[in-house]
Enzyme design. Structure first.
Site, PDB file in Angstrom:
ATOM      1  N   LYS A 115      14.766   6.790 -96.324  1.00 17.70           N
ATOM      2  CA  LYS A 115      14.935   8.215 -96.649  1.00 17.70           C
ATOM      3  C   LYS A 115      13.564   8.864 -96.650  1.00 17.70           C
ATOM      4  O   LYS A 115      12.657   8.395 -97.333  1.00 17.70           O
ATOM      5  CB  LYS A 115      15.600   8.362 -98.020  1.00 17.70           C
ATOM      6  CG  LYS A 115      16.203   9.721 -98.266  1.00 17.70           C
ATOM      7  CD  LYS A 115      17.449   9.973 -97.421  1.00 17.70           C
ATOM      8  CE  LYS A 115      18.728   9.847 -98.212  1.00 17.70           C
ATOM      9  NZ  LYS A 115      19.905   9.789 -97.350  1.00 17.70           N
ATOM     10  N   THR A 125      19.997   4.235 -96.981  1.00 20.00           N
ATOM     11  CA  THR A 125      18.862   5.139 -97.225  1.00 20.00           C
ATOM     12  C   THR A 125      19.095   5.911 -98.523  1.00 20.00           C
ATOM     13  O   THR A 125      18.148   6.243 -99.236  1.00 20.00           O
ATOM     14  CB  THR A 125      18.655   6.127 -96.061  1.00 20.00           C
ATOM     15  OG1 THR A 125      19.763   7.018 -95.993  1.00 20.00           O
ATOM     16  CG2 THR A 125      18.480   5.415 -94.737  1.00 20.00           C
ATOM     17  N   ASP A 126      20.373   6.152 -98.829  1.00 23.43           N
ATOM     18  CA  ASP A 126      20.682   6.844-100.083  1.00 23.43           C
ATOM     19  C   ASP A 126      20.181   6.044-101.287  1.00 23.43           C
ATOM     20  O   ASP A 126      19.717   6.613-102.278  1.00 23.43           O
ATOM     21  CB  ASP A 126      22.198   7.069-100.177  1.00 23.43           C
ATOM     22  CG  ASP A 126      22.561   7.929-101.363  1.00 23.43           C
ATOM     23  OD1 ASP A 126      22.210   9.124-101.343  1.00 23.43           O
ATOM     24  OD2 ASP A 126      23.151   7.401-102.324  1.00 23.43           O
ATOM     25  N   PHE A 164      18.264  30.100-118.322  1.00 22.67           N
ATOM     26  CA  PHE A 164      19.100  31.003-117.521  1.00 22.67           C
ATOM     27  C   PHE A 164      20.553  30.794-117.925  1.00 22.67           C
ATOM     28  O   PHE A 164      21.131  29.744-117.676  1.00 22.67           O
ATOM     29  CB  PHE A 164      18.919  30.736-116.013  1.00 22.67           C
ATOM     30  CG  PHE A 164      19.635  31.744-115.154  1.00 22.67           C
ATOM     31  CD1 PHE A 164      19.233  33.072-115.113  1.00 22.67           C
ATOM     32  CD2 PHE A 164      20.752  31.377-114.398  1.00 22.67           C
ATOM     33  CE1 PHE A 164      19.903  34.016-114.340  1.00 22.67           C
ATOM     34  CE2 PHE A 164      21.432  32.306-113.615  1.00 22.67           C
ATOM     35  CZ  PHE A 164      20.996  33.630-113.593  1.00 22.67           C
ATOM     36  N   ARG A 215      14.737  24.805-118.504  1.00 23.09           N
ATOM     37  CA  ARG A 215      14.656  24.414-117.102  1.00 23.09           C
ATOM     38  C   ARG A 215      13.226  24.582-116.607  1.00 23.09           C
ATOM     39  O   ARG A 215      12.396  25.193-117.287  1.00 23.09           O
ATOM     40  CB  ARG A 215      15.608  25.260-116.247  1.00 23.09           C
ATOM     41  CG  ARG A 215      15.244  26.729-116.193  1.00 23.09           C
ATOM     42  CD  ARG A 215      16.109  27.537-115.210  1.00 23.09           C
ATOM     43  NE  ARG A 215      15.610  28.911-115.124  1.00 23.09           N
ATOM     44  CZ  ARG A 215      16.058  29.827-114.284  1.00 23.09           C
ATOM     45  NH1 ARG A 215      17.038  29.547-113.445  1.00 23.09           N
ATOM     46  NH2 ARG A 215      15.537  31.044-114.260  1.00 23.09           N
ATOM     47  N   GLN A 224      13.823  37.292-112.728  1.00 24.82           N
ATOM     48  CA  GLN A 224      13.713  38.751-112.658  1.00 24.82           C
ATOM     49  C   GLN A 224      12.866  39.274-113.821  1.00 24.82           C
ATOM     50  O   GLN A 224      12.021  40.159-113.650  1.00 24.82           O
ATOM     51  CB  GLN A 224      15.112  39.390-112.712  1.00 24.82           C
ATOM     52  CG  GLN A 224      15.956  39.200-111.453  1.00 24.82           C
ATOM     53  CD  GLN A 224      16.828  37.962-111.444  1.00 24.82           C
ATOM     54  OE1 GLN A 224      16.477  36.926-112.018  1.00 24.82           O
ATOM     55  NE2 GLN A 224      17.973  38.040-110.779  1.00 24.82           N
ATOM     56  N   ASN A 252      13.018  31.436-105.893  1.00 24.29           N
ATOM     57  CA  ASN A 252      13.248  30.583-107.063  1.00 24.29           C
ATOM     58  C   ASN A 252      13.311  29.144-106.560  1.00 24.29           C
ATOM     59  O   ASN A 252      14.298  28.727-105.959  1.00 24.29           O
ATOM     60  CB  ASN A 252      14.561  31.000-107.734  1.00 24.29           C
ATOM     61  CG  ASN A 252      14.749  30.357-109.097  1.00 24.29           C
ATOM     62  OD1 ASN A 252      13.951  29.509-109.504  1.00 24.29           O
ATOM     63  ND2 ASN A 252      15.802  30.742-109.795  1.00 24.29           N
ATOM     64  N   HIS A 257      14.116  25.829-106.863  1.00 19.22           N
ATOM     65  CA  HIS A 257      14.967  25.100-107.807  1.00 19.22           C
ATOM     66  C   HIS A 257      14.526  23.656-107.988  1.00 19.22           C
ATOM     67  O   HIS A 257      14.205  22.961-107.026  1.00 19.22           O
ATOM     68  CB  HIS A 257      16.415  25.124-107.318  1.00 19.22           C
ATOM     69  CG  HIS A 257      16.951  26.507-107.123  1.00 19.22           C
ATOM     70  ND1 HIS A 257      17.061  27.419-108.159  1.00 19.22           N
ATOM     71  CD2 HIS A 257      17.383  27.165-106.021  1.00 19.22           C
ATOM     72  CE1 HIS A 257      17.552  28.559-107.695  1.00 19.22           C
ATOM     73  NE2 HIS A 257      17.749  28.434-106.394  1.00 19.22           N
TER      74      HIS A 257
HETATM   75  O1  LIG Z   1      16.169  33.329-112.800  1.00 20.85           O
HETATM   76  C1  LIG Z   1      17.240  33.290-112.163  1.00 20.85           C
HETATM   77  N1  LIG Z   1      17.802  34.443-111.718  1.00 20.85           N
HETATM   78  C2  LIG Z   1      18.969  34.483-111.023  1.00 20.85           C
HETATM   79  O2  LIG Z   1      19.454  35.570-110.632  1.00 20.85           O
HETATM   80  C3  LIG Z   1      19.599  33.245-110.763  1.00 20.85           C
HETATM   81  N2  LIG Z   1      20.740  32.913-110.120  1.00 20.85           N
HETATM   82  C4  LIG Z   1      20.841  31.562-110.166  1.00 20.85           C
HETATM   83  O3  LIG Z   1      21.763  30.897-109.645  1.00 20.85           O
HETATM   84  N3  LIG Z   1      19.801  31.024-110.855  1.00 20.85           N
HETATM   85  C5  LIG Z   1      19.011  32.060-111.234  1.00 20.85           C
HETATM   86  N4  LIG Z   1      17.839  32.097-111.912  1.00 20.85           N
END
Ligand SMILES: O=c1[nH]c(=O)c2[nH]c(=O)[nH]c2[nH]1
Length: 307
Positions: free
Chosen positions: A12, A57-58, A166, A183, A231, A257, A259
């Site tokens: 992987k 590979t997983d 969030f 998070r 935001q 963002n 993730h």
């Molecule tokens: O800070 C965030 N704003 C969002 O609008 C949003 N939408 C999401 O799925 N995660 C997040 N995180």
């Protein structure tokens, strides 16, 4: 024409593992991109499709994340050695393991203001900026009479390993996202700001100092905001710049963002106590907005940050 199998390897590639180590409220980060390539007695899977010798590979991916938890990441070299030894010694058909690692360096965001309850001496203990990353940008327009100077930056990568939540969002029948109360918040800051200087008759700003100060305020606001959404963090960064720099009237941000998903280590009998994350590169949320001095007109083009 008869054929024979030549050199072959598999595994992987590009496992993006982020390991946070918590020493009280001081966090440490290791951010790696780990690629596994295994070779050995793999003729049969190529010739006949028998998978009898094939470790998926997983599984190699899971091993990377599990080892990040179990052994920690002292150095890329040590981590790579652990993995390579594991694959070669635990699986008889595997004769060779090549682990390639890219490590992304982070440094702590410094603060000089001393105005945040989250700050230690002069650093935020859970806020990081990627080393040597950003590109400074500028756009100058002159019509023979008036100047418009836009300046900005892109690829300023920042991460908070806590103080981000969030929750409380709209849920419809397609919503699966779990509410998050602690998070990772990470983004590549792209920003354009507009100077209100327009005429040779007025004294122009000190461009170097303004840039450095705008960058500093963006970083500090990111580090010092307890975030309920990206935001909200964006707005804090923008208003910090506008409120502290009288020469800047408007700033527009484009913030992906980035993730970071907690890896489920339960299947391996390991508890993931907000330590090991999978850094996803796409898709990503994209949060964009302009912050303005009250009373001024918005002039930065909406799509400027994508240029
Ligand atoms: O800070 C965030 N704003 C969002 O609008 C949003 N939408 C999401 O799925 N995660 C997040 N995180």
């Amino acid at each position: 024409m008869p054929t024979i199998l030549g050199q072959n390897q598999y595994g992987k590639a590009e496992n993006r593992v982020v390991r946070i180590t918590r020493d009280g409220d001081t966090h440490h980060i290791k951010d790696l991109n780990v690629s596994v390539a295994l070779s050995g007695d793999m003729d049969e899977v190529h010739y006949s499709g028998s998978n009898a010798n094939v470790l998926p590979t997983d599984t190699t991916k899971n091993t990377v994340f599990a080892f990040a938890k179990e052994h920690g990441i002292d150095s890329a070299e040590q981590f790579g050695m652990h993995l390579a030894r594991h694959f070669v010694t635990s699986q008889e058909p595997i004769k060779r393991a090549r682990i390639r690692i890219e490590e992304y360096a982070w440094e702590r965001i410094e603060t000089t203001d001393g105005n945040s309850r989250f700050i230690g001496a002069d650093e935020v203990k859970h806020s990081f900026v990627r080393k040597g990353q950003e590109v400074r940008t500028a756009q100058i327009t002159f019509d023979g009479d008036r100047w418009e100077v836009l300046a900005g930056l892109k690829d300023l990568t920042v991460l908070n390993s806590t103080h981000s939540e969030f929750w409380g969002y709209v849920k419809d029948k397609y919503t699966t996202l779990k509410e998050a109360h602690d998070r990772i918040l990470a983004t590549d800051v792209s920003a354009w700001w507009r100077y209100n200087w327009t005429s040779d008759e007025d004294r122009a700003p000190n461009w170097e100092r303004s840039y450095a100060q705008a960058r500093k305020h963006i970083l500090q606001a990111f580090a010092e905001t307890y975030s309920l959404s990206l935001q909200q963090t964006l707005y804090q960064m923008g208003s910090r710049v506008i409120n502290s720099r009288s020469e800047i009237d408007e700033i527009r941000f484009s913030l992906p963002n980035k993730h970071h998903f907690l890896v489920d280590l339960e299947p391996f009998g390991l508890k993931n106590d907000n330590e090991v994350y999978f850094a996803a590169d796409r898709p990503y949320g994209l949060i964009e907005a302009t912050v303005l001095r009250d009373g001024v007109e918005a002039r930065i083009p909406v799509d400027m940050t994508n240029l």
